[in-house]
Design an enzyme around this catalytic site. Structure first.
Site, PDB file in Angstrom:
ATOM      1  N   ARG A  15       0.805  -1.233   0.000  1.00  0.00           N
ATOM      2  CA  ARG A  15       0.000   0.000   0.000  1.00  0.00           C
ATOM      3  C   ARG A  15       0.834   1.277   0.000  1.00  0.00           C
ATOM      4  NH1 ARG A  15      -3.940   0.165   4.612  1.00  0.00           N
ATOM      5  NH2 ARG A  15      -2.934  -1.674   5.487  1.00  0.00           N
ATOM      6  N   GLN A  73      14.305 -13.866   5.226  1.00  0.00           N
ATOM      7  CA  GLN A  73      13.095 -14.690   5.175  1.00  0.00           C
ATOM      8  C   GLN A  73      12.529 -14.604   3.759  1.00  0.00           C
ATOM      9  OE1 GLN A  73       9.539 -13.188   6.861  1.00  0.00           O
ATOM     10  NE2 GLN A  73       8.592 -15.187   7.102  1.00  0.00           N
ATOM     11  N   GLY A  78       4.615 -15.728   6.993  1.00  0.00           N
ATOM     12  CA  GLY A  78       3.956 -15.359   8.242  1.00  0.00           C
ATOM     13  C   GLY A  78       4.951 -15.027   9.344  1.00  0.00           C
ATOM     14  N   ARG A 335      26.767  27.891   4.568  1.00  0.00           N
ATOM     15  CA  ARG A 335      27.112  26.538   4.129  1.00  0.00           C
ATOM     16  C   ARG A 335      28.182  25.942   5.037  1.00  0.00           C
ATOM     17  NH1 ARG A 335      28.704  27.280  -1.803  1.00  0.00           N
ATOM     18  NH2 ARG A 335      29.249  25.083  -1.532  1.00  0.00           N
ATOM     19  N   GLY A 425      34.576  50.406  -4.891  1.00  0.00           N
ATOM     20  CA  GLY A 425      33.499  49.643  -5.508  1.00  0.00           C
ATOM     21  C   GLY A 425      33.825  49.300  -6.951  1.00  0.00           C
TER      22      GLY A 425
END
Ligand code: UD1
Ligand code: MG
Length: 461
Positions: A15, A73, A78, A335, A425
Site C-alpha cells: 500500500r 526470510q 507469516g 554553508r 566599488g
C-alpha cells in the site's frame, strides 16, 4: 537483564505504492527501521536480529556498520515463519527475547521495558491495546468468567468467530518471551489456518497448554503501536512524533509560535528564552543558546547558534557555527564551515561557505564569501564576491580587520587585503592590497563631449 530483540522487517508494504522497501521510509529524517533499531539499543539489547525479505539488500545496507544480525526470510510465510528464521541467530544466554516490528517505529521504551520486565525470562508477555475498530487485528481471547481472566489465545481476525470479532482488545504484534521456550514453540507452529501462514501468535495457546503464565500489558498510546502501511499512516506518525518533539521543547521552556508547524529531524537542544516561529526545520544536531530567536521558515542543520542571535525568515544553514548576538537573514545561506563571530551581520542573499568572520563583520546584501578569513568589523559590500575557484583548485582570501570592501568587487584568490584597507566599488582585485590604503582596480570613468546617440534608419516604404 540481557536481552535479545527480534525486529520483523521482511514484509512488502504494497500500500505504500513505492519502489523503496517499506521500512526504509522515513519519519523525522530516519528510516522506520532505524527508529526501531534505536529503541532496541535504548532497551539494552545485547543481540538484535533483523529479519529482512523484500528489498533485503537495500534494507541491510541502510544499517551497515551497526551492531546487528540479519537473517533473510524468503518467501514470507507469516510472522511465525519469520521467527523460525531468526531463532538460530538468538543468543541463548539471553533469557528474554522481545519481538518488535520494523514498521512500528514509535514504540516507547517505557512500554517495551514494562513488557520485558513482565516476561522476566519466565512468562509470555503481550503488548495489547483496546481499539474502537479492531478489525484486521489479532484478538486477545480470555477465559470465560470473572474480570481479569487469564489470556487463553490470540485469534487472528480472519480465523475469528463473530463473537471473537466483537473483542476490542487486540494484539499489537509486540511480545516478550522466554528465549528457550520461544525456540521450542516456533518449531512446532503449523499453518492450518485461514491464511495458510505460520502465526507467531499461536505460541500463546502453546504457553497456556504448557502452563506458562501469559500476561497482557497495555500500550501507552495508539501511536506507539501504530504500524505504517500507507503514505497516510506515515504522515500521521510523522505528526505524532513531531508533536512529541514540540511538547518536549515547550516543556524545556522554548516558545513555539505553533507546535504543529515545527519539524525536528534529529536533536535540537536549547537554552533559555528561545523562540521559534512557524515552519522551521531542524536537522541533525542543532543547538540554540539562550535568547536565540528563529524567524519563520528557516532550515537549520548541524549548526550551533550563540546567545541572543536573531535569525530572520527563510534562512538556510548547514554545518555552521554562529556567535552571540549575530543577525542573520532574511534569505541568508550559511554553508558548511561558515564560522561567524559575535555580532556578525549576514543579510539577504548572502552566501558564506568555509569562511570565518570575526566579531562585528558585516555582509549585508547580495554577496559571496567562500574560503575566506574575514577580520573583525569588516564591511563587505553588496554584490561583492570571492573568486575562490580557478576551475581546478580553491584558494583563500584573507581580509584583515576593519577592511571596507565596496560594492560589486571581485576578490580573486589567493589574495590578502591588509588591515584597514578600503577597496573601491567595482574593483577586480587580483594582487594583494596593502593595509590602510585605498585600492581601486577598475576602468577610469570617461565622458565624450559632443557625442551623439545614433539614430534609427527610417523604415523602407
Ligand atoms: C500480526 C499479528 C496480529 C496483530 C498484528 C498487529 C500474527 C499472525 N498476527 O498481524 O495478531 O494484531 O500483527 O499489527 O502475528 N512480517 C515478516 N514476515 C512475514 C510476515 C510479516 O517479516 O512473513 C513482518 C511484517 O513486515 C510486519 C510484521 O511482521 O512488520 C507484521 O506483519 P503483518 O502482515 O502486518 O501482520 P499480521 O500477520 O497481519
Ligand atoms: Mg500479514
Amino acid at each position: 537483564m540481557a536481552l535479545n530483540v527480534v525486529i520483523m522487517a521482511a514484509g512488502k508494504g504494497t500500500r505504500m505504492k513505492s519502489a523503496i522497501p517499506k521500512v526504509l521510509h522515513k519519519i523525522a529524517g530516519a528510516s522506520l527501521l532505524d527508529h526501531v533499531v534505536r529503541a532496541a539499543a535504548a532497551l539494552g539489547s545485547s543481540r538484535t536480529v533483523v529479519i529482512t525479505g523484500h528489498g533485503a539488500e537495500q534494507v541491510e545496507a541502510s544499517l551497515a556498520g551497526r551492531d546487528l544480525r540479519f537473517v533473510r526470510q524468503e518467501p514470507q510465510l507469516g510472522t511465525g515463519h519469520a521467527m523460525q528464521q531468526a531463532v538460530p541467530a538468538l543468543d541463548d544466554g539471553n533469557e528474554t527475547t522481545l519481538v518488535l516490528y520494523g514498521d512500528v517505529p514509535l514504540i516507547g521504551t517505557a512500554s517495551a521495558k514494562k513488557l520485558v520486565a513482565a516476561c522476566g525470562g519466565r512468562q509470555l508477555a503481550l503488548l495489547t491495546i483496546e481499539l474502537a475498530d479492531p478489525s484486521g487485528y489479532g484478538r486477545i481471547v480470555r477465559e470465560q468468567g470473572p474480570a481479569a481472566a487469564q489470556v487463553r489465545a490470540i485469534v487472528e481476525h480472519k480465523d475469528a468467530t463473530p463473537a471473537q470479532r466483537a473483542i476490542r482488545e487486540t494484539y499489537t504484534g509486540i511480545m516478550a518471551a522466554p528465549t528457550a521456550l520461544l525456540k521450542r514453540w516456533v518449531t512446532a507452529l503449523r499453518n492450518d489456518n485461514a491464511q495458510r501462514e505460520y502465526y507467531l501468535t499461536d505460541v500463546v495457546a502453546m504457553a497456556v497448554a504448557a502452563g506458562v503464565p501469559v500476561v497482557a500489558e497495555s500500550a501507552a498510546s495508539e501511536a506507539e503501536v501504530a504500524g505504517v502501511n500507507s503514505p497516510q499512516q506515515l504522515a500521521e506518525l510523522e505528526r505524532a512524533w513531531q508533536r512529541t518533539q514540540a511538547e518536549a521543547l515547550m516543556e524545556a521552556g522554548v516558545r513555539l509560535a505553533d507546535p504543529a508547524r515545527l519539524d525536528v529531524r534529529g536533536t535540537l537542544t536549547t537554552g533559555r528564552d528561545v523562540e521559534i516561529d512557524v515552519g522551521c526545520i531542524f536537522e541533525g544536531t542543532v543547538h540554540l543558546a539562550d535568547g536565540v530567536r528563529i524567524g519563520a521558515h528557516c532550515v537549520i542543520r548541524d549548526t550551533r547558534i550563540g546567545e541572543g542571535t536573531q535569525v530572520q525568515p527563510f534562512t538556510h544553514m548547514v554545518q555552521a557555527v554562529v556567535g552571540a548576538r549575530a543577525e542573520i537573514g532574511p534569505f541568508a545561506r550559511l554553508r558548511p564551515g561558515a564560522e561567524l563571530g559575535a555580532e556578525v551581520h549576514i543579510g539577504n542573499f548572502v552566501e558564506v561557505k568555509n569562511s570565518t568572520l570575526a566579531a562585528g563583520a558585516k555582509a549585508n546584501h547580495l554577496a559571496y564569501l567562500g574560503d575566506a578569513t574575514v577580520g573583525a568589523r569588516v564591511n563587505y559590500g553588496a554584490g561583492s564576491i570571492t573568486a575562490n575557484y580557478d576551475g581546478a583548485n580553491k584558494h583563500r582570501t584573507v581580509i584583515g580587520d576593519d577592511v571596507h570592501v565596496g560594492s560589486n568587487c571581485v576578490l580573486v584568490a589567493p589574495l590578502t587585503i591588509g588591515a584597514g584597507a578600503t577597496i573601491g566599488g567595482g574593483s577586480t582585485i587580483n594582487k594583494d592590497a596593502p593595509a590602510g590604503q585605498l585600492t581601486i582596480a577598475r576602468a577610469k570613468q570617461m565622458s565624450f563631449p559632443g557625442w551623439k546617440r545614433p539614430k534609427k534608419a527610417p523604415k523602407a516604404a
